[in-house]
Design an enzyme around this catalytic site. Sequence first.
Site, PDB file in Angstrom:
ATOM      1  N   ASN A 147       0.820  -1.227   0.000  1.00  0.00           N
ATOM      2  CA  ASN A 147       0.000   0.000   0.000  1.00  0.00           C
ATOM      3  C   ASN A 147       0.849   1.269   0.000  1.00  0.00           C
ATOM      4  O   ASN A 147       0.353   2.340   0.340  1.00  0.00           O
ATOM      5  CB  ASN A 147      -0.982  -0.018   1.182  1.00  0.00           C
ATOM      6  CG  ASN A 147      -0.282  -0.196   2.521  1.00  0.00           C
ATOM      7  OD1 ASN A 147       0.925  -0.029   2.611  1.00  0.00           O
ATOM      8  ND2 ASN A 147      -1.041  -0.526   3.550  1.00  0.00           N
ATOM      9  N   ARG A 285       3.419   7.613  11.282  1.00  0.00           N
ATOM     10  CA  ARG A 285       2.888   7.142  12.567  1.00  0.00           C
ATOM     11  C   ARG A 285       2.689   8.363  13.451  1.00  0.00           C
ATOM     12  O   ARG A 285       3.529   9.271  13.487  1.00  0.00           O
ATOM     13  CB  ARG A 285       3.851   6.153  13.249  1.00  0.00           C
ATOM     14  CG  ARG A 285       3.834   4.741  12.648  1.00  0.00           C
ATOM     15  CD  ARG A 285       2.493   4.021  12.794  1.00  0.00           C
ATOM     16  NE  ARG A 285       2.474   2.693  12.179  1.00  0.00           N
ATOM     17  CZ  ARG A 285       2.008   2.423  10.957  1.00  0.00           C
ATOM     18  NH1 ARG A 285       1.519   3.391  10.203  1.00  0.00           N
ATOM     19  NH2 ARG A 285       2.008   1.178  10.511  1.00  0.00           N
ATOM     20  N   GLN A 314      -5.217   3.790  18.305  1.00  0.00           N
ATOM     21  CA  GLN A 314      -6.185   3.581  17.234  1.00  0.00           C
ATOM     22  C   GLN A 314      -7.126   2.454  17.636  1.00  0.00           C
ATOM     23  O   GLN A 314      -6.619   1.400  17.998  1.00  0.00           O
ATOM     24  CB  GLN A 314      -5.461   3.242  15.923  1.00  0.00           C
ATOM     25  CG  GLN A 314      -4.695   4.435  15.406  1.00  0.00           C
ATOM     26  CD  GLN A 314      -4.156   4.259  13.997  1.00  0.00           C
ATOM     27  OE1 GLN A 314      -3.737   5.204  13.378  1.00  0.00           O
ATOM     28  NE2 GLN A 314      -4.162   3.067  13.473  1.00  0.00           N
ATOM     29  N   HIS A 333      -7.353   6.182   9.978  1.00  0.00           N
ATOM     30  CA  HIS A 333      -6.209   5.517   9.327  1.00  0.00           C
ATOM     31  C   HIS A 333      -6.709   4.718   8.113  1.00  0.00           C
ATOM     32  O   HIS A 333      -6.972   3.523   8.201  1.00  0.00           O
ATOM     33  CB  HIS A 333      -5.531   4.592  10.342  1.00  0.00           C
ATOM     34  CG  HIS A 333      -4.183   4.121   9.910  1.00  0.00           C
ATOM     35  ND1 HIS A 333      -3.307   3.512  10.752  1.00  0.00           N
ATOM     36  CD2 HIS A 333      -3.545   4.158   8.718  1.00  0.00           C
ATOM     37  CE1 HIS A 333      -2.199   3.189  10.102  1.00  0.00           C
ATOM     38  NE2 HIS A 333      -2.339   3.573   8.852  1.00  0.00           N
TER      39      HIS A 333
HETATM   40  P1  NDP Z   1      10.657   2.383   3.763  1.00  0.00           P
HETATM   41  O1  NDP Z   1      11.318   1.421   4.677  1.00  0.00           O
HETATM   42  O2  NDP Z   1      10.679   2.148   2.296  1.00  0.00           O
HETATM   43  O3  NDP Z   1      11.245   3.845   4.000  1.00  0.00           O
HETATM   44  C1  NDP Z   1      11.493   4.388   5.244  1.00  0.00           C
HETATM   45  C2  NDP Z   1      12.618   5.392   5.105  1.00  0.00           C
HETATM   46  O4  NDP Z   1      12.762   6.081   6.338  1.00  0.00           O
HETATM   47  C3  NDP Z   1      13.971   4.750   4.795  1.00  0.00           C
HETATM   48  O5  NDP Z   1      14.531   5.391   3.655  1.00  0.00           O
HETATM   49  C4  NDP Z   1      14.777   5.031   6.057  1.00  0.00           C
HETATM   50  O6  NDP Z   1      16.120   5.273   5.816  1.00  0.00           O
HETATM   51  C5  NDP Z   1      14.145   6.321   6.517  1.00  0.00           C
HETATM   52  N1  NDP Z   1      14.410   6.672   7.905  1.00  0.00           N
HETATM   53  C6  NDP Z   1      14.446   5.869   8.983  1.00  0.00           C
HETATM   54  N2  NDP Z   1      14.714   6.590  10.084  1.00  0.00           N
HETATM   55  C7  NDP Z   1      14.860   7.881   9.681  1.00  0.00           C
HETATM   56  C8  NDP Z   1      15.172   9.085  10.357  1.00  0.00           C
HETATM   57  N3  NDP Z   1      15.396   9.097  11.672  1.00  0.00           N
HETATM   58  N4  NDP Z   1      15.235  10.222   9.621  1.00  0.00           N
HETATM   59  C9  NDP Z   1      15.033  10.205   8.298  1.00  0.00           C
HETATM   60  N5  NDP Z   1      14.740   9.079   7.600  1.00  0.00           N
HETATM   61  C10 NDP Z   1      14.661   7.934   8.293  1.00  0.00           C
HETATM   62  O7  NDP Z   1       9.162   2.524   4.304  1.00  0.00           O
HETATM   63  P2  NDP Z   1       7.866   3.023   3.528  1.00  0.00           P
HETATM   64  O8  NDP Z   1       8.187   4.234   2.743  1.00  0.00           O
HETATM   65  O9  NDP Z   1       7.216   1.881   2.842  1.00  0.00           O
HETATM   66  O10 NDP Z   1       6.940   3.412   4.773  1.00  0.00           O
HETATM   67  C11 NDP Z   1       7.290   4.460   5.676  1.00  0.00           C
HETATM   68  C12 NDP Z   1       6.379   4.406   6.888  1.00  0.00           C
HETATM   69  O11 NDP Z   1       5.056   4.732   6.503  1.00  0.00           O
HETATM   70  C13 NDP Z   1       6.247   3.008   7.533  1.00  0.00           C
HETATM   71  O12 NDP Z   1       7.271   2.797   8.479  1.00  0.00           O
HETATM   72  C14 NDP Z   1       4.900   3.065   8.195  1.00  0.00           C
HETATM   73  O13 NDP Z   1       5.043   3.514   9.549  1.00  0.00           O
HETATM   74  C15 NDP Z   1       4.154   4.131   7.413  1.00  0.00           C
HETATM   75  N6  NDP Z   1       3.046   3.533   6.643  1.00  0.00           N
HETATM   76  C16 NDP Z   1       1.800   4.062   6.828  1.00  0.00           C
HETATM   77  C17 NDP Z   1       0.717   3.534   6.166  1.00  0.00           C
HETATM   78  C18 NDP Z   1      -0.633   4.137   6.314  1.00  0.00           C
HETATM   79  O14 NDP Z   1      -1.612   3.461   5.980  1.00  0.00           O
HETATM   80  N7  NDP Z   1      -0.761   5.368   6.762  1.00  0.00           N
HETATM   81  C19 NDP Z   1       0.848   2.346   5.296  1.00  0.00           C
HETATM   82  C20 NDP Z   1       2.227   1.953   5.074  1.00  0.00           C
HETATM   83  C21 NDP Z   1       3.269   2.498   5.774  1.00  0.00           C
HETATM   84  P3  NDP Z   1      17.194   4.122   5.501  1.00  0.00           P
HETATM   85  O15 NDP Z   1      16.496   3.016   4.799  1.00  0.00           O
HETATM   86  O16 NDP Z   1      18.148   4.850   4.623  1.00  0.00           O
HETATM   87  O17 NDP Z   1      17.738   3.712   6.819  1.00  0.00           O
END
Ligand code: NDP
Length: 384
Positions: A147, A285, A314, A333
């Site tokens: 998603n 989140r 939630q 959500h």
């Molecule tokens: P990904 O794992 O593809 O991307 C997360 C990114 O966050 C990575 O590039 C990671 O960096 C980076 N990151 C981690 N910690 C930090 C930080 N402290 N500062 C800056 N960047 C950081 O995840 P997605 O994009 O697929 O999803 C992101 C979030 O969205 C999920 O964790 C989830 O909580 C939320 N989500 C919400 C949904 C909803 O329905 N609202 C559905 C799906 C997800 P690196 O990899 O370089 O370490």
Amino acid sequence: MAKVICVLYPDPVTGYPTSYARDEIPSLSRYPDGQTLPTPEGIDFKPGTLLGSVSGELGLRAYLERAGHTLVVTSDKDSPGCAFENELPDADVVISQPFWPAYLTAERIARAPKLKLAVTAGIGSDHVDLRAAIDRGITVAEVTYCNSISVAEHAVMQILALVRNYLPSYGWVVKGGWNIADCVERAYDLEGMNVGTVAAGRIGVAVLKRLKPFDVKLHYTDKHRLPDAVEKELGLTYHPSVESLVRVCDVISIHCPLHPETEHLFNDDLLGKMKRGSYIVNTARAKICDRDAIVRALESGQLAGYAGDVWFPQPAPPDHPWRTMPHHGMTPHVSGTSLSAQARYAAGVREILECWFAGRPIRKEYLIVEGGKLAGVGAHSYTA
Ligand code: NDP
């Protein structure tokens, strides 16, 4: 034979749908990075139907019962003595969606001695105490990418809704008004603004890509920099810190996972470093933002708007302050549970269960915890 508990959100108040707004959903075969969509051996549901609510059962009942397993589906998940807690002691598998999370705390895990697999029907397994899962040797898996684009679309929609003051304007129409000045006194064009994402993972990059045609100036921060070619193609400015990002941006969209480093990242201090009148959209989140600091910033005018779809807890209680704070565009959500997304994650859960019961490995990209340690995608994204 296994007992599977599936915790899903309640059916619509008007009852489980008997017909739908559209007859079909587009068929996709690959995600933008080339990863294939779920490939279960079969599905027992029609893509585009409501699968995430109790009567939808993620389309799993026929499959599980044919194989002799027991499926229990409930939405009653929070109060002491709820159906979820009552069913846990002899459960082998728990399936839950982040939109209606079955919080698998250390205490609950201790009361589930047979539990071996926790599946997130969606993305984000922070509702599971991963430390406790690691200690107990429970496998945790989620349907990576299912998603991500759904969420990116929702974030872009909410950015436009806030900047253009869409929801109050719609409200005037519903009230029978034609109050143009009331509608536009807070309405701007997105064009030319500085828009930044906190994180540029799957969702963050998808948001940046979708925003490029709006002729905005794009920025991001992340732990690791994107390849040069991607930065050039999208015209991105990289910021090594979130402080540097928020100082220049008019709009911030949050897409990092919740972990100790990001919890309450957007507190009074960071919000105070933003330009007056900035907008925040948070579909990652809720706890990445300090709940009351957001309310204060909206009330003082430091923020011009806040939207997103993630809350804590939630479901959010009726008196949650984000329901009534000024200039917000919150939804429940829902971003990652469109009917389109449900078809993908229901198929993904089916694929995970087929692998699990056949003793075949679960795809690495779906794994969060396995064999007593963080694994697969979990080893990259989470800290125990
Ligand atoms: P990904 O794992 O593809 O991307 C997360 C990114 O966050 C990575 O590039 C990671 O960096 C980076 N990151 C981690 N910690 C930090 C930080 N402290 N500062 C800056 N960047 C950081 O995840 P997605 O994009 O697929 O999803 C992101 C979030 O969205 C999920 O964790 C989830 O909580 C939320 N989500 C919400 C949904 C909803 O329905 N609202 C559905 C799906 C997800 P690196 O990899 O370089 O370490």
